[in-house]
Write an enzyme that holds these catalytic residues in place. Sequence first.
Site, PDB file in Angstrom:
ATOM      1  N   ARG A 252     -49.678  -4.731  -1.565  1.00  0.00           N
ATOM      2  CA  ARG A 252     -50.820  -4.047  -0.941  1.00  0.00           C
ATOM      3  C   ARG A 252     -51.548  -3.281  -2.030  1.00  0.00           C
ATOM      4  O   ARG A 252     -51.029  -2.304  -2.569  1.00  0.00           O
ATOM      5  CB  ARG A 252     -50.343  -3.109   0.174  1.00  0.00           C
ATOM      6  CG  ARG A 252     -51.474  -2.258   0.725  1.00  0.00           C
ATOM      7  CD  ARG A 252     -51.114  -1.525   2.009  1.00  0.00           C
ATOM      8  NE  ARG A 252     -51.149  -2.419   3.153  1.00  0.00           N
ATOM      9  CZ  ARG A 252     -51.227  -2.010   4.418  1.00  0.00           C
ATOM     10  NH1 ARG A 252     -51.265  -0.734   4.707  1.00  0.00           N
ATOM     11  NH2 ARG A 252     -51.257  -2.879   5.397  1.00  0.00           N
TER      12      ARG A 252
ATOM     13  N   ASP B 290     -61.632  -1.801  14.404  1.00  0.00           N
ATOM     14  CA  ASP B 290     -60.707  -1.234  13.414  1.00  0.00           C
ATOM     15  C   ASP B 290     -61.311   0.116  13.030  1.00  0.00           C
ATOM     16  O   ASP B 290     -62.424   0.459  13.472  1.00  0.00           O
ATOM     17  CB  ASP B 290     -60.610  -2.203  12.218  1.00  0.00           C
ATOM     18  CG  ASP B 290     -59.580  -1.757  11.172  1.00  0.00           C
ATOM     19  OD1 ASP B 290     -58.781  -0.841  11.466  1.00  0.00           O
ATOM     20  OD2 ASP B 290     -59.586  -2.319  10.056  1.00  0.00           O
TER      21      ASP B 290
ATOM     22  N   CYS C 122     -55.903  -3.628  14.948  1.00  0.00           N
ATOM     23  CA  CYS C 122     -54.744  -3.836  14.059  1.00  0.00           C
ATOM     24  C   CYS C 122     -53.899  -2.582  13.914  1.00  0.00           C
ATOM     25  O   CYS C 122     -52.742  -2.667  13.515  1.00  0.00           O
ATOM     26  CB  CYS C 122     -55.235  -4.318  12.705  1.00  0.00           C
ATOM     27  SG  CYS C 122     -56.262  -3.108  11.846  1.00  0.00           S
TER      28      CYS C 122
ATOM     29  N   SER D 188     -61.907   2.839   6.163  1.00  0.00           N
ATOM     30  CA  SER D 188     -60.707   2.194   5.634  1.00  0.00           C
ATOM     31  C   SER D 188     -60.118   3.004   4.487  1.00  0.00           C
ATOM     32  O   SER D 188     -60.805   3.840   3.889  1.00  0.00           O
ATOM     33  CB  SER D 188     -61.049   0.781   5.152  1.00  0.00           C
ATOM     34  OG  SER D 188     -61.195  -0.093   6.242  1.00  0.00           O
TER      35      SER D 188
ATOM     36  N   ASN E 162     -62.076  -5.750   5.722  1.00  0.00           N
ATOM     37  CA  ASN E 162     -61.031  -6.711   5.352  1.00  0.00           C
ATOM     38  C   ASN E 162     -60.405  -7.438   6.548  1.00  0.00           C
ATOM     39  O   ASN E 162     -60.179  -8.644   6.513  1.00  0.00           O
ATOM     40  CB  ASN E 162     -59.955  -5.994   4.518  1.00  0.00           C
ATOM     41  CG  ASN E 162     -59.590  -4.598   5.034  1.00  0.00           C
ATOM     42  OD1 ASN E 162     -59.953  -4.208   6.145  1.00  0.00           O
ATOM     43  ND2 ASN E 162     -58.876  -3.826   4.214  1.00  0.00           N
TER      44      ASN E 162
ATOM     45  N   ARG F 100     -46.482  -8.413  14.360  1.00  0.00           N
ATOM     46  CA  ARG F 100     -46.437  -8.383  12.897  1.00  0.00           C
ATOM     47  C   ARG F 100     -45.060  -8.804  12.393  1.00  0.00           C
ATOM     48  O   ARG F 100     -44.949  -9.437  11.343  1.00  0.00           O
ATOM     49  CB  ARG F 100     -46.797  -6.969  12.390  1.00  0.00           C
ATOM     50  CG  ARG F 100     -48.239  -6.528  12.670  1.00  0.00           C
ATOM     51  CD  ARG F 100     -49.236  -7.387  11.914  1.00  0.00           C
ATOM     52  NE  ARG F 100     -48.874  -7.472  10.514  1.00  0.00           N
ATOM     53  CZ  ARG F 100     -49.280  -6.603   9.585  1.00  0.00           C
ATOM     54  NH1 ARG F 100     -50.116  -5.635   9.902  1.00  0.00           N
ATOM     55  NH2 ARG F 100     -48.902  -6.733   8.330  1.00  0.00           N
TER      56      ARG F 100
ATOM     57  N   GLN G 284     -51.811  -9.846   9.152  1.00  0.00           N
ATOM     58  CA  GLN G 284     -52.370  -9.286  10.385  1.00  0.00           C
ATOM     59  C   GLN G 284     -52.978 -10.397  11.241  1.00  0.00           C
ATOM     60  O   GLN G 284     -52.828 -10.412  12.468  1.00  0.00           O
ATOM     61  CB  GLN G 284     -53.455  -8.259  10.027  1.00  0.00           C
ATOM     62  CG  GLN G 284     -54.089  -7.592  11.241  1.00  0.00           C
ATOM     63  CD  GLN G 284     -53.114  -6.673  11.965  1.00  0.00           C
ATOM     64  OE1 GLN G 284     -52.474  -5.837  11.346  1.00  0.00           O
ATOM     65  NE2 GLN G 284     -52.992  -6.850  13.269  1.00  0.00           N
TER      66      GLN G 284
ATOM     67  N   HIS H 247     -56.520  -9.685   5.042  1.00  0.00           N
ATOM     68  CA  HIS H 247     -55.238  -9.192   5.595  1.00  0.00           C
ATOM     69  C   HIS H 247     -54.559 -10.334   6.362  1.00  0.00           C
ATOM     70  O   HIS H 247     -54.460 -10.306   7.591  1.00  0.00           O
ATOM     71  CB  HIS H 247     -55.532  -8.010   6.524  1.00  0.00           C
ATOM     72  CG  HIS H 247     -54.345  -7.135   6.803  1.00  0.00           C
ATOM     73  ND1 HIS H 247     -53.095  -7.340   6.246  1.00  0.00           N
ATOM     74  CD2 HIS H 247     -54.214  -6.048   7.618  1.00  0.00           C
ATOM     75  CE1 HIS H 247     -52.262  -6.401   6.687  1.00  0.00           C
ATOM     76  NE2 HIS H 247     -52.906  -5.616   7.520  1.00  0.00           N
TER      77      HIS H 247
ATOM     78  N   THR I 290     -47.522   1.478   7.810  1.00  0.00           N
ATOM     79  CA  THR I 290     -46.436   1.549   8.799  1.00  0.00           C
ATOM     80  C   THR I 290     -46.022   0.119   9.158  1.00  0.00           C
ATOM     81  O   THR I 290     -44.904  -0.323   8.890  1.00  0.00           O
ATOM     82  CB  THR I 290     -46.902   2.294  10.070  1.00  0.00           C
ATOM     83  OG1 THR I 290     -47.229   3.626   9.710  1.00  0.00           O
ATOM     84  CG2 THR I 290     -45.811   2.313  11.142  1.00  0.00           C
TER      85      THR I 290
HETATM   86  N1   CP Z   1     -52.155  -3.039  10.651  1.00  0.00           N
HETATM   87  C1   CP Z   1     -51.590  -2.633   9.499  1.00  0.00           C
HETATM   88  O1   CP Z   1     -51.607  -3.327   8.481  1.00  0.00           O
HETATM   89  O2   CP Z   1     -50.966  -1.424   9.588  1.00  0.00           O
HETATM   90  P1   CP Z   1     -50.297  -0.618   8.387  1.00  0.00           P
HETATM   91  O3   CP Z   1     -51.399  -0.150   7.490  1.00  0.00           O
HETATM   92  O4   CP Z   1     -49.581   0.519   9.064  1.00  0.00           O
HETATM   93  O5   CP Z   1     -49.370  -1.540   7.655  1.00  0.00           O
HETATM   94  N1  NVA Z   2     -59.297  -1.668   7.440  1.00  0.00           N
HETATM   95  C1  NVA Z   2     -58.090  -0.886   7.340  1.00  0.00           C
HETATM   96  C2  NVA Z   2     -56.921  -1.693   7.789  1.00  0.00           C
HETATM   97  C3  NVA Z   2     -55.618  -0.982   7.780  1.00  0.00           C
HETATM   98  C4  NVA Z   2     -54.490  -1.846   8.231  1.00  0.00           C
HETATM   99  C5  NVA Z   2     -57.920  -0.398   5.905  1.00  0.00           C
HETATM  100  O1  NVA Z   2     -58.171  -1.175   4.973  1.00  0.00           O
HETATM  101  O2  NVA Z   2     -57.553   0.765   5.713  1.00  0.00           O
END
Ligand code: CP
Ligand code: NVA
Length: 330
Positions: free
Chosen positions: A108, A241, A283, A245, A175, A310, A138, A135, A58
Amino acid sequence: FAPRHLLSIADLTPAEFATLVRNAASHKQAIKSGAIPTSLLGSMSGKTVAMMFNKRSTRTRISTEAATVQMGGHPMFLGKDDIQLGVNESLYDTSVVISSMVSCIVARVAKHSDVADLAKHSTVPVINALCDSFHPLQIIADFLTIYESFTPKAHGLSSLGLEGLKIAWIGDANNVLFDLAIGATKMGVDVAVATPTGYEIPAEMLKIIQSAGEGVPSAGKLTQTNVPEEAVKDADILVTDTWVSMGQEEEAKKRMKAFEGFQITSDLAKRGGAKEGWKFMHCLPRHPEEVSDEVFYSPRSLVFPEAENRLWAAISALEGFVVNKGKIVE
Ligand code: CP
Ligand code: NVA
């Protein structure tokens, strides 16, 4: 000409990291007051940003697209079902082909080695939009949020004046934590990490975090414990977080059990002895197991300004890596 990439905060000197944060702050202030600074206006005109996203997003997606448009460029979103990568075409071929047609790749992916390979073969800057190790976008936003929420000391170009603050990270060593710890080390901010046994920071990542402090006069210190209360002691900021993940979905049940007792609550902050004015960061996306509603939606919570930041982080990174070709200047 080899382009400069942004794969981790480790790629930046303290001065460069602090400059990206300060530039994000000043662009935020200028744009919110109604004017796009002349240095940014149309600076991405005629430039296309290829956004290769193999996972959901998002904030990263929207902030990158919005930043590119605000600077006059064109974002091209390429989800995992849109391009041949991974199914019908190698990373090498994809990297060479895409970089021959655009000005920047924002990627990504799952493995860090994938984004590193992409960068190796790309003729344009690659910005890491989250991999399993880092990241950076972030963390620029997170330090902007901290810079705005705490009173910075007088500082030079290599610092943000945040020396002596303490972050307590309670939950999974992932991460986001790795790049956060690298940024904190460079900025003189201490990080205390509490994870369940068996979920600590891997040894090779510890080395990367520690080397971020080499040559930094007042580098932040990293400590680890398996007791959340210990990490929380005297902390200015409590951070967490998700416990699961993206890509770890199969381990969800096991993780939920392992992380029991690691939820951030007001009671934990009190028991552990956090500083009186402690703040909360995350985050996002957030799940209720890692933080209670009473903290997440409280006045202590910085999560929504952190998410908005962001956008300003993306503008600052595109300016530094695409417009200024990797020269990070005020
Ligand atoms: N914090 C973050 O990267 O969110 P998204 O996964 O929604 O991009
Ligand atoms: N640690 C999480 C961060 C998402 C922004 C993941 O890797 O899914």
